[in-house]
Write a protein that holds these residues in place. Structure first.
Motif, PDB file in Angstrom:
ATOM      1  N   ALA A 260       0.830  -1.209   0.000  1.00 20.55           N
ATOM      2  CA  ALA A 260       0.000   0.000   0.000  1.00 20.55           C
ATOM      3  C   ALA A 260       0.865   1.260   0.000  1.00 20.55           C
ATOM      4  N   LEU A 261       1.942   1.250   0.783  1.00 21.92           N
ATOM      5  CA  LEU A 261       2.839   2.411   0.815  1.00 21.92           C
ATOM      6  C   LEU A 261       3.403   2.701  -0.571  1.00 21.92           C
ATOM      7  N   LEU A 262       3.801   1.649  -1.279  1.00 21.57           N
ATOM      8  CA  LEU A 262       4.318   1.826  -2.640  1.00 21.57           C
ATOM      9  C   LEU A 262       3.188   2.196  -3.601  1.00 21.57           C
ATOM     10  N   GLY A 263       2.031   1.568  -3.405  1.00 23.98           N
ATOM     11  CA  GLY A 263       0.900   1.816  -4.286  1.00 23.98           C
ATOM     12  C   GLY A 263       0.393   3.242  -4.231  1.00 23.98           C
ATOM     13  N   MET A 264       0.607   3.920  -3.117  1.00 21.08           N
ATOM     14  CA  MET A 264       0.191   5.322  -3.017  1.00 21.08           C
ATOM     15  C   MET A 264       0.878   6.169  -4.083  1.00 21.08           C
ATOM     16  N   ALA A 265       2.142   5.903  -4.336  1.00 21.70           N
ATOM     17  CA  ALA A 265       2.876   6.664  -5.346  1.00 21.70           C
ATOM     18  C   ALA A 265       2.345   6.354  -6.740  1.00 21.70           C
ATOM     19  N   THR A 266       2.029   5.087  -6.990  1.00 17.72           N
ATOM     20  CA  THR A 266       1.471   4.705  -8.289  1.00 17.72           C
ATOM     21  C   THR A 266       0.112   5.353  -8.510  1.00 17.72           C
ATOM     22  N   ASN A 267      -0.717   5.349  -7.465  1.00 19.05           N
ATOM     23  CA  ASN A 267      -2.045   5.944  -7.589  1.00 19.05           C
ATOM     24  C   ASN A 267      -1.956   7.453  -7.798  1.00 19.05           C
ATOM     25  N   TYR A 268      -0.958   8.069  -7.185  1.00 18.17           N
ATOM     26  CA  TYR A 268      -0.699   9.492  -7.427  1.00 18.17           C
ATOM     27  C   TYR A 268      -0.432   9.716  -8.913  1.00 18.17           C
ATOM     28  N   ALA A 269       0.415   8.869  -9.485  1.00 13.61           N
ATOM     29  CA  ALA A 269       0.758   8.994 -10.905  1.00 13.61           C
ATOM     30  C   ALA A 269      -0.480   8.835 -11.785  1.00 13.61           C
ATOM     31  N   GLU A 270      -1.331   7.858 -11.453  1.00 14.76           N
ATOM     32  CA  GLU A 270      -2.547   7.648 -12.233  1.00 14.76           C
ATOM     33  C   GLU A 270      -3.458   8.867 -12.186  1.00 14.76           C
ATOM     34  N   ALA A 271      -3.631   9.426 -10.998  1.00 14.83           N
ATOM     35  CA  ALA A 271      -4.543  10.555 -10.831  1.00 14.83           C
ATOM     36  C   ALA A 271      -4.052  11.797 -11.568  1.00 14.83           C
ATOM     37  N   VAL A 272      -2.748  12.100 -11.446  1.00 15.95           N
ATOM     38  CA  VAL A 272      -2.249  13.316 -12.088  1.00 15.95           C
ATOM     39  C   VAL A 272      -2.257  13.183 -13.610  1.00 15.95           C
ATOM     40  N   MET A 273      -1.994  11.985 -14.134  1.00 16.01           N
ATOM     41  CA  MET A 273      -2.033  11.807 -15.582  1.00 16.01           C
ATOM     42  C   MET A 273      -3.469  11.810 -16.092  1.00 16.01           C
ATOM     43  N   ALA A 274      -4.399  11.313 -15.291  1.00 19.09           N
ATOM     44  CA  ALA A 274      -5.811  11.369 -15.679  1.00 19.09           C
ATOM     45  C   ALA A 274      -6.271  12.817 -15.758  1.00 19.09           C
ATOM     46  N   GLN A 275      -5.816  13.646 -14.826  1.00 21.35           N
ATOM     47  CA  GLN A 275      -6.124  15.073 -14.846  1.00 21.35           C
ATOM     48  C   GLN A 275      -5.421  15.778 -16.017  1.00 21.35           C
ATOM     49  N   LYS A 276      -4.175  15.405 -16.241  1.00 19.54           N
ATOM     50  CA  LYS A 276      -3.358  16.063 -17.259  1.00 19.54           C
ATOM     51  C   LYS A 276      -3.889  15.822 -18.671  1.00 19.54           C
ATOM     52  N   THR A 277      -4.449  14.648 -18.929  1.00 14.89           N
ATOM     53  CA  THR A 277      -4.848  14.269 -20.291  1.00 14.89           C
ATOM     54  C   THR A 277      -6.357  14.291 -20.511  1.00 14.89           C
ATOM     55  N   ARG A 278      -7.117  14.713 -19.536  1.00 15.18           N
ATOM     56  CA  ARG A 278      -8.571  14.692 -19.686  1.00 15.18           C
ATOM     57  C   ARG A 278      -9.034  15.688 -20.747  1.00 15.18           C
ATOM     58  N   VAL A 279     -10.235  15.433 -21.259  1.00 21.82           N
ATOM     59  CA  VAL A 279     -10.810  16.273 -22.309  1.00 21.82           C
ATOM     60  C   VAL A 279     -12.117  16.853 -21.786  1.00 21.82           C
ATOM     61  N   VAL A 280     -12.318  18.158 -21.995  1.00 20.30           N
ATOM     62  CA  VAL A 280     -13.545  18.824 -21.557  1.00 20.30           C
ATOM     63  C   VAL A 280     -14.309  19.324 -22.778  1.00 20.30           C
ATOM     64  N   ASP A 281     -15.554  18.853 -22.928  1.00 18.48           N
ATOM     65  CA  ASP A 281     -16.394  19.297 -24.043  1.00 18.48           C
ATOM     66  C   ASP A 281     -16.866  20.733 -23.834  1.00 18.48           C
ATOM     67  N   GLU A 282     -17.454  21.290 -24.884  1.00 22.51           N
ATOM     68  CA  GLU A 282     -17.959  22.665 -24.808  1.00 22.51           C
ATOM     69  C   GLU A 282     -19.045  22.824 -23.751  1.00 22.51           C
ATOM     70  N   ASP A 283     -19.830  21.752 -23.525  1.00 23.93           N
ATOM     71  CA  ASP A 283     -20.903  21.840 -22.531  1.00 23.93           C
ATOM     72  C   ASP A 283     -20.417  21.564 -21.108  1.00 23.93           C
ATOM     73  N   GLY A 284     -19.116  21.354 -20.950  1.00 21.13           N
ATOM     74  CA  GLY A 284     -18.550  21.132 -19.620  1.00 21.13           C
ATOM     75  C   GLY A 284     -18.387  19.676 -19.233  1.00 21.13           C
ATOM     76  N   THR A 285     -18.858  18.753 -20.091  1.00 18.42           N
ATOM     77  CA  THR A 285     -18.717  17.323 -19.800  1.00 18.42           C
ATOM     78  C   THR A 285     -17.243  16.924 -19.871  1.00 18.42           C
TER      79      THR A 285
END
Length: 442
Positions: free
Chosen positions: A102-127
């Motif tokens: 779990a201690l190691l997995g916290m760092a991996t989950n951090y990476a997943e979350a920041v990349m999900a935020q970094k590459t997300r797409v927002v439509d014109e209607d806010g979706t």
């Protein structure tokens, strides 16, 4: 079933453990132990954004709603059944290795979350659209990236959206039948109706439900477990001593049963990884939708998700089981947990676990449904969402009354497969993750 089980054993016991452990170590080093540096900030963000009435976010989620949806998926039947299985096969020492994972997995989950935020797409209607399929195609351009993203999408739809929801409904139906005598098909119908109401409301309703149900289920289970641990307080020091002793003793003996160190490490790693889902590619779908100022803000919250799953819920389960002294008695899974709680609560023990399982499994159904939907829409478009919802509902209903050993095995199989392209993409993008982590203040 035998062939699938054999493949699963190699996949989960060797390939995935090596990949996920390696990734956890890699991101811990590259982010300069971000799980420790951002731990306090993560909790400040949890309580700073805490609300049971986050409201409609117009196609996205509040930061707390995203965390709740992620935890809803992480905290499921595995926190009860998984802890039991790890201790029965690997002994109490398996819990120590769960903590390390779990201690190691916290760092991996951090990476997943920041990349999900970094590459997300927002439509014109806010979706908002986001998840591994988006950062996989960012990491790997061209047809190779499209293939890996498609492979991931198909695997997660089958593993979580369809088969995963099926086995969760089966767990609910079986425990409610044991505790209250409710026919499994009746319970399945009730779950279908409740889940259908949430599904129809889309992301906004799902977020509104998870932000309420997750804190309630966590508090309920924590309080119940603490009551038992207080009653067994005299056994707690010996329990922790046993966990550490068995973690490093190659021939640890508990109640006449002998547990080897290899089994402790293997079970702790396997059960821990599949419980907190760090690196599996599931929770980034929720974190992608969070409305935050910068990706690392949601990364800090993702760290807390793994902590709550393993260091709180799963650890409490393990402590209740070990302090009860029932480990060598031959019981398994939910029956063992019910027996442990019944020692203190009497006949209410079965009822308590049944209620907790209802919360755990139902919230997981909601989270897994959503993760599958994101990928289904990525493959086929949002106009076919109702088709996906109908298939999930049918699986939930069928799963409540069937023996689902093969379905469990297939769910584990596809769950393992979906982790591979996710981890490859994270590895390719580790420089980006490290750069984001460097902007955090110590």
């Amino acid at each position: 079933l035998g062939i699938v089980t054999t493949i699963n054993n190699y996949l989960s016991n060797y390939i995935l453990i090596i990949l996920l452990l390696g990734m956890g170590i890699w991101f811990t080093v590259r982010t300069k132990a971000i799980q420790f540096r951002c731990f306090g900030e993560g909790w400040r963000r949890v309580f700073g954004d805490f609300s049971l009435r986050g409201g409609n976010q117009g196609g996205g989620m509040t930061s707390f709603q995203a965390l709740s949806t992620a935890i809803a998926a992480q905290v499921g039947t595995g926190n009860i059944v998984g802890a039991c299985g790890a201790i029965i096969v690997g002994g109490p020492g398996a819990i120590f290795w769960m903590w390390i994972i779990a201690l190691l997995g916290m760092a991996t989950n951090y990476a997943e979350a920041v990349m999900a935020q970094k590459t997300r797409v927002v439509d014109e209607d806010g979706t908002v659209h986001g998840g591994p399929v988006y950062y996989i195609t960012t990491a790997f351009k061209g047809n190779g990236g499209k293939f890996l993203a498609g492979f991931f999408a198909v695997a997660i739809i089958l593993a979580l959206g369809f088969m995963g929801c099926m086995v969760q409904s089966n767990s609910i139906a079986e425990t409610m039948n044991t505790a209250f005598g409710i026919p499994t098909w009746v319970m399945g119908l009730i779950v279908v109706i409740l889940a259908g109401i949430v599904f129809i409301g889309g992301v906004s309703r799902l977020a509104a439900v998870t932000e309420k149900i997750v804190p309630i289920m966590a508090v309920l289970y924590v309080l119940g477990s603490l009551v038992i641990l207080i009653m067994n307080a005299a056994n707690i020091p010996a329990t922790f001593a046993l966990i550490f002793q068995c973690a490093f003793n190659p021939d640890a003996t508990v109640g006449g049963a002998t547990f080897g160190i290899i089994a402790a490490i293997s079970q702790g790693a396997k059960r821990g990884l599949f419980s907190n889902e760090a690196g599996m590619g599931s929770t980034p779908h929720a974190h992608a939708l969070a409305k935050v100022k910068q990706p690392q803000d949601q990364g800090a919250l993702a760290i807390i998700g793994v902590f709550v799953d393993t260091f709180v819920i799963l650890t409490l389960t393990a402590l209740v089981l070990i302090t009860s002294g029932l480990i060598p008695e031959g019981m398994t899974g939910t029956a063992l947990t019910q027996a442990a709680f019944s020692l203190t609560f009497g006949s209410f023990g079965k009822v308590f676990i049944a209620i907790c399982m209802l919360f755990f499994a139902f919230s997981t159904i909601l989270g897994w449904y959503f993760f599958g939907q994101v990928n289904f829409n990525a493959l086929f478009g949002s106009k076919y969402t109702k088709v996906y919802s109908l298939i999930v509902v049918l699986f939930i209903l069928i799963g409540s009354s069937l023996k689902v050993d093969l379905v469990w095995a297939l769910a584990d199989f596809f769950n393992g497969l979906m982790a591979v392209p996710n981890l490859l993409a994270l590895l390719a993008l580790s420089g980006v993750v490290a750069g984001i982590a460097r902007n955090k203040k110590d």
